[in-house]
Design an enzyme around this catalytic site. Structure first.
Site, PDB file in Angstrom:
ATOM      1  N   ARG A  25      12.463  -4.732  -6.084  1.00 16.25           N
ATOM      2  CA  ARG A  25      11.184  -4.458  -6.719  1.00 16.25           C
ATOM      3  C   ARG A  25      11.248  -4.380  -8.530  1.00 16.25           C
ATOM      4  O   ARG A  25      12.661  -3.927  -8.298  1.00 16.25           O
ATOM      5  CB  ARG A  25      10.930  -3.084  -5.919  1.00 16.25           C
ATOM      6  CG  ARG A  25      11.411  -2.858  -4.575  1.00 16.25           C
ATOM      7  CD  ARG A  25      10.248  -3.832  -4.254  1.00 16.25           C
ATOM      8  NE  ARG A  25       8.552  -3.646  -3.916  1.00 16.25           N
ATOM      9  CZ  ARG A  25       8.080  -3.003  -3.499  1.00 16.25           C
ATOM     10  NH1 ARG A  25       8.033  -2.059  -2.830  1.00 16.25           N
ATOM     11  NH2 ARG A  25       6.550  -2.839  -3.905  1.00 16.25           N
ATOM     12  N   PRO A  68       0.621  -0.870   0.519  1.00 19.63           N
ATOM     13  CA  PRO A  68      -0.225  -0.495   0.139  1.00 19.63           C
ATOM     14  C   PRO A  68       0.779   1.478  -0.479  1.00 19.63           C
ATOM     15  O   PRO A  68       1.952   1.070   0.511  1.00 19.63           O
ATOM     16  CB  PRO A  68      -1.089  -0.090   1.253  1.00 19.63           C
ATOM     17  CG  PRO A  68      -0.913  -1.845   1.068  1.00 19.63           C
ATOM     18  CD  PRO A  68       0.826  -2.092   0.681  1.00 19.63           C
TER      19      PRO A  68
END
Length: 302
Positions: free
Chosen positions: A262, A2
């Site tokens: 990532r 989030p």
């Protein structure tokens, strides 16, 4: 994970049910935070700071949760069946008329509010993009710190010590909109470029943090018309191997970052997100090289 807009919306959703009410019950899955100490205290505020949710109590205590990759907050009526197993509840707060449950959060921390200024996470946060008093000059200054000079901009934007609120989705989306190669070193980008990136990131986060915004992210829009591009809601994120909405070149993906790698998504064409060196070479070689050849339009790089 989030991002800042999600945490802002969680704070907005929980605030009417928690703020101003006295805690009647509190428990945490992890033995570390003694959350029972907040029982009997009134909740003063429910705020978001970057990717952190902060719940403050009139007795001087503060609860911090970080949702990590899989965490979420739910609100229930007393006695209502939870949508997830109780064993996954990292934190439970009970107040008159409501039960707030934080599931699967890796971080639940209780500390004294006065310790915020020396807190190893909160005190180190960069300017929050959703803060009404967001200091863009300070954010750019932090990005330009010599410690980040040879850091790729895609990695630097995820460093919450530089600027708070951007996650992996917005990183890819914002850099695409501003035609910046995510692997370009910060030192090679102009201040004007960094300012554009900050402005666009703030606009997207603010749009998606609105209480009336549809559920989920709505980041794929035409920057000129503001219209969403169907069928995808996103420009490049999670679209490796699919045609770019802008130029038709296949979107690429690649791992980025050393501490916590990532996946980054970008369009490699000169028209979109080629590196500054590639853009200069294309300008020198002529217009025929402004788009990759059909053979060069590959998708996933990892």
């Amino acid at each position: 994970m989030p991002e800042g807009d999600t945490l802002a919306r969680i704070a907005v959703a929980l605030r009417p049910y928690l703020a101003g009410r006295v805690v009647t019950g509190a428990r945490a899955r992890l033995p570390g935070p003694q959350v029972s100490r907040v029982i009997g205290q009134k909740i003063d505020a429910v705020d978001a700071a970057g990717k952190n949710l902060l719940i403050k109590f009139d007795g001087g205590l503060e609860l911090r949760t970080h949702l990590g990759l899989h965490g979420s907050w739910h609100r229930y009526r007393p006695g209502e069946t939870w949508r997830r197993p109780p064993s996954r509840a990292a934190l439970v707060l009970e107040v008159p008329g409501a039960v707030a449950v934080c599931f699967d959060a890796p971080v639940v921390e209780l500390f004294e509010r006065r310790a915020e200024v020396v807190h190893p996470t909160i005190s180190m946060l960069g300017p929050d993009l959703l803060d009404p008093k967001f200091n863009q000059d300070e954010a750019v200054r932090r990005l330009r710190d010599k410690s980040r000079a040879v850091t790729a901009i895609g990695e630097a934007l995820l460093d919450q010590r530089a600027v708070a609120g951007i996650g992996n989705v917005y990183k890819s989306e914002v850099l695409f909109i501003e035609r910046v190669n995510p692997f370009e070193h910060v030192e090679k980008l102009s201040t004007a470029t960094l300012e554009r990136v900050m402005t666009t990131a703030r606009e997207l986060l603010r749009a998606n943090a609105r209480s009336d915004a549809p559920a989920g992210r709505v980041t794929t829009v035409d920057p000129k018309t503001g219209k969403k591009l169907a069928p995808s809601r996103l420009w490049v994120y999670d679209r490796a191997g699919r045609p770019c909405h802008r130029c038709g070149t296949l979107i690429r993906s690649g791992s980025q970052g050393s501490e916590l790698p990532r996946v980054t998504y970008w369009c490699p064409s000169v028209e979109c997100q080629a590196s500054e060196a590639e853009k200069k070479a294309a300008a020198t070689d002529g217009p025929d090289t402004r788009r990759p050849s059909a053979k060069a339009r590959t998708g996933r790089t990892t």
